[in-house]
Enzyme design. Structure first.
Site, PDB file in Angstrom:
ATOM      1  CG  ASN A 123      -0.233  -0.063   2.511  1.00 21.99           C
ATOM      2  OD1 ASN A 123       0.488   0.850   2.860  1.00 21.99           O
ATOM      3  ND2 ASN A 123      -0.398  -1.166   3.240  1.00 21.99           N
ATOM      4  CG  ASP A 173      -7.020  -4.861   6.103  1.00 29.48           C
ATOM      5  OD1 ASP A 173      -6.625  -4.824   7.280  1.00 29.48           O
ATOM      6  OD2 ASP A 173      -7.514  -3.882   5.509  1.00 29.48           O
ATOM      7  N   PRO A 190      -3.284 -11.570  10.355  1.00 27.71           N
ATOM      8  CG  PRO A 190      -1.278 -11.905  11.471  1.00 27.71           C
ATOM      9  CD  PRO A 190      -1.948 -12.111  10.141  1.00 27.71           C
ATOM     10  CG  ASP A 191      -6.316  -6.269  13.901  1.00 29.62           C
ATOM     11  OD1 ASP A 191      -5.471  -5.614  14.553  1.00 29.62           O
ATOM     12  OD2 ASP A 191      -7.309  -5.754  13.361  1.00 29.62           O
ATOM     13  CB  ILE A 192      -0.347  -6.225  14.471  1.00 25.95           C
ATOM     14  CG1 ILE A 192       0.136  -7.139  13.340  1.00 25.95           C
ATOM     15  CG2 ILE A 192       0.773  -5.935  15.465  1.00 25.95           C
ATOM     16  CD1 ILE A 192       1.148  -6.523  12.416  1.00 25.95           C
ATOM     17  CG  PHE A 195      -2.482   5.941  13.549  1.00 25.51           C
ATOM     18  CD1 PHE A 195      -1.511   5.569  14.467  1.00 25.51           C
ATOM     19  CD2 PHE A 195      -2.530   7.258  13.122  1.00 25.51           C
ATOM     20  CE1 PHE A 195      -0.588   6.493  14.931  1.00 25.51           C
ATOM     21  CE2 PHE A 195      -1.608   8.190  13.573  1.00 25.51           C
ATOM     22  CZ  PHE A 195      -0.640   7.807  14.479  1.00 25.51           C
ATOM     23  CE  LYS A 235     -10.669   0.730  11.292  1.00 28.48           C
ATOM     24  NZ  LYS A 235     -10.026   1.407  10.180  1.00 28.48           N
ATOM     25  CE  LYS A 238      -8.360  -2.637  14.093  1.00 33.77           C
ATOM     26  NZ  LYS A 238      -7.395  -3.098  13.131  1.00 33.77           N
TER      27      LYS A 238
HETATM   28  N1  CTP Z   1      -3.753  -2.891  12.166  1.00 35.62           N
HETATM   29  C1  CTP Z   1      -2.981  -3.944  12.598  1.00 35.62           C
HETATM   30  N2  CTP Z   1      -3.042  -5.135  11.952  1.00 35.62           N
HETATM   31  C2  CTP Z   1      -3.862  -5.311  10.892  1.00 35.62           C
HETATM   32  C3  CTP Z   1      -4.649  -4.231  10.435  1.00 35.62           C
HETATM   33  C4  CTP Z   1      -4.577  -3.030  11.092  1.00 35.62           C
HETATM   34  O1  CTP Z   1      -2.236  -3.772  13.567  1.00 35.62           O
HETATM   35  N3  CTP Z   1      -3.896  -6.462  10.285  1.00 35.62           N
HETATM   36  C5  CTP Z   1      -3.719  -1.646  12.940  1.00 35.62           C
HETATM   37  C6  CTP Z   1      -3.125  -0.457  12.226  1.00 35.62           C
HETATM   38  O2  CTP Z   1      -1.746  -0.360  12.513  1.00 35.62           O
HETATM   39  C7  CTP Z   1      -3.896   0.695  12.839  1.00 35.62           C
HETATM   40  C8  CTP Z   1      -5.252   0.083  13.148  1.00 35.62           C
HETATM   41  O3  CTP Z   1      -5.040  -1.315  13.211  1.00 35.62           O
HETATM   42  O4  CTP Z   1      -3.349   1.104  14.069  1.00 35.62           O
HETATM   43  C9  CTP Z   1      -6.335   0.377  12.159  1.00 35.62           C
HETATM   44  O5  CTP Z   1      -5.907   0.097  10.851  1.00 35.62           O
HETATM   45  P1  CTP Z   1      -6.856   0.416   9.627  1.00 35.62           P
HETATM   46  O6  CTP Z   1      -6.141   0.074   8.370  1.00 35.62           O
HETATM   47  O7  CTP Z   1      -7.439   1.780   9.788  1.00 35.62           O
HETATM   48  O8  CTP Z   1      -8.061  -0.543   9.871  1.00 35.62           O
HETATM   49  P2  CTP Z   1      -8.317  -2.056   9.614  1.00 35.62           P
HETATM   50  O9  CTP Z   1      -8.145  -2.792  10.893  1.00 35.62           O
HETATM   51  O10 CTP Z   1      -7.501  -2.531   8.486  1.00 35.62           O
HETATM   52  O11 CTP Z   1      -9.867  -2.057   9.267  1.00 35.62           O
HETATM   53  P3  CTP Z   1     -10.614  -1.584   7.902  1.00 35.62           P
HETATM   54  O12 CTP Z   1      -9.755  -2.078   6.775  1.00 35.62           O
HETATM   55  O13 CTP Z   1     -11.915  -2.260   7.998  1.00 35.62           O
HETATM   56  O14 CTP Z   1     -10.725  -0.091   7.957  1.00 35.62           O
END
Ligand code: CTP
Length: 403
Positions: A209, A277, A305-307, A325, A339, A343
């Protein structure tokens, strides 16, 4: 051995120049040595004799006074100082410094120095608000110049607004702060994620990205300056590694998560990375080839995974501060609040990343700071300023917790 701190004070042509003998006195009271450069326009507002009397040093005015026999050339003049302060800084001098013009002693010195610079702008409100000045200010800030003010108030020209030079005592405070850095986060451990992630499709292709990493890197740098022990875990960027941080470069979301987990426990976690994602379900071991039939490969994706969510969960009950963020392109605040709840982090800094805002990859950010379901709108700031503001907030929170 104790060495006196030395300031090179560049006085340009603003009315506030008449306050400079007072500034010099206050600095000297604090055992700071001051040498002045006075521009031709500055001379209209303050007498060189007053400055040499209070500073106890010669006042430098002309580039060509500095011949080989004089005590110092202009290069030496700036290099022998620990800090250069431009006060008052006119729109003209800031424009010269921003563009690298060097046609008098003051501007030549600014171009020749690698000493840290502070500027206290002073000008008419319209000049301050003019896009040309604002662009110059932003260029200078990006190069690390610290801007002190300007303040809002009545001006000598009869108008009201931003453009008044800050009080000389505010300059003294900033100088003292510079010489004795405030380290409110010493003893605290911080993890910061930054940049994009690259998710391999095959050995030569990947999904990525537009994240530049500027915001995350600025936060890591600011946390380190405040004394925290910082581990910066970043996807690929073209940025320099900030000073005094432990840097762990990663590629994919899974690498980033593993690096974060192996660096826990931490007191502060800031997830500023733009994590992909999705990744390709089956990464090809060899480069995908066209088979000549015109068939286009379908990439099956799977969720990463969502970190942020994982770290929020892992650290629950152990009192670290977890900050995320939210990058949104519509219903920014509403989506960001959801969010935060989803989270399980403590704070979210929400920003609009629609292409028209220039946030993604740019130098500025408009943040909505969300905590406890309350939203605070920050003004449009450079990413460095966002980092400073966030780290101040973190320091306040840590102080409250330690009490
Ligand atoms: N983040 C993360 N791991 C992921 C996705 C997001 O740690 N796999 C963290 C980002 O670093 C940020 C926050 O989650 O602090 C939100 O990221 P954002 O891209 O805005 O949201 P997403 O969780 O990707 O949700 P969406 O795509 O539905 O907006």
């Amino acid at each position: 051995m104790y060495k006196k701190k030395r300031i090179l004070l560049i006085i340009t042509g603003g009315i506030a120049a008449y306050k400079m003998p007072e500034l010099v006195r206050r600095l000297r009271e604090r055992d700071i040595e001051v040498t002045c450069i006075l521009t031709k326009a500055g001379r209209e507002f303050v007498a060189p004799l007053a400055l040499s009397a209070v500073s106890g040093n010669r006042v430098y005015e002309n580039l060509f006074d500095l011949d080989e026999d004089s005590e110092m050339g202009h290069i030496q003049l700036s290099r022998s100082a620990d800090l250069v302060v431009v006060a008052p800084a006119t729109a003209d001098m800031m424009a010269k410094a921003a563009t690298g013009l060097a046609n008098d002693l003051a501007s030549t010195t600014l171009l020749a120095t690698d000493t840290p610079i502070m500027m206290a702008p002073a000008m008419n409100v319209r000049m301050w608000n003019h896009p040309a000045t604002q662009k110059n200010v932003s260029t200078l800030k990006d190069r690390g110049v610290v801007m002190l003010g300007p303040d809002e108030g009545d001006m000598a020209c009869g108008e009201f607004g931003f453009g008044r030079m800050v009080d000389p005592m505010d300059i003294v405070a900033a100088v003292q702060d510079f010489f004795t850095p405030h380290r409110p986060l010493s003893g605290k451990k911080a993890i910061v994620t930054s940049g994009p992630t690259h998710e391999a499709i095959d050995p030569v292709r990947y999904i990525a990205n537009r994240s530049s990493g500027k915001q995350g890197h600025a936060i890591a740098a600011e946390l380190a300056k405040s004394g925290a022990d910082v581990t910066l875990i970043s996807g690929p960027t073209s940025l320099a590694v900030p000073e005094n941080v432990t840097f762990i470069p990663v590629e994919s979301a899974r690498d980033m998560l593993a690096a974060c987990q192996s660096n826990l426990p931490a007191d502060i976690v800031v997830c500023a990375a733009a994590v992909a994602d999705w990744r390709v379900d089956q990464e090809a071991g060899q480069k995908l080839k066209k088979d000549g039939s015109g068939t286009i490969p379908a990439l099956a994706l799977t969720e990463n995974p969502d970190i942020l969510a994982t770290l929020s969960q892992m650290t629950q009950g152990r009192a670290p501060l977890v900050v995320g963020f939210a990058a949104e392109t519509e219903n920014v605040i509403e989506h960001a609040k959801a969010k935060l709840a989803r989270k399980g982090c403590d704070w979210i800094l929400a920003n609009d990343v629609s292409p028209s805002t220039g946030t993604f990859g740019g130098n500025e950010n408009s943040i909505h700071f969300i905590a406890n379901n309350q939203c605070e709108d920050w003004p449009r700031l450079t990413k460095l300023e966002v980092a400073t503001r966030l780290v101040e907030r973190i320091a306040q929170r840590m102080k409250a917790e330690d009490q």
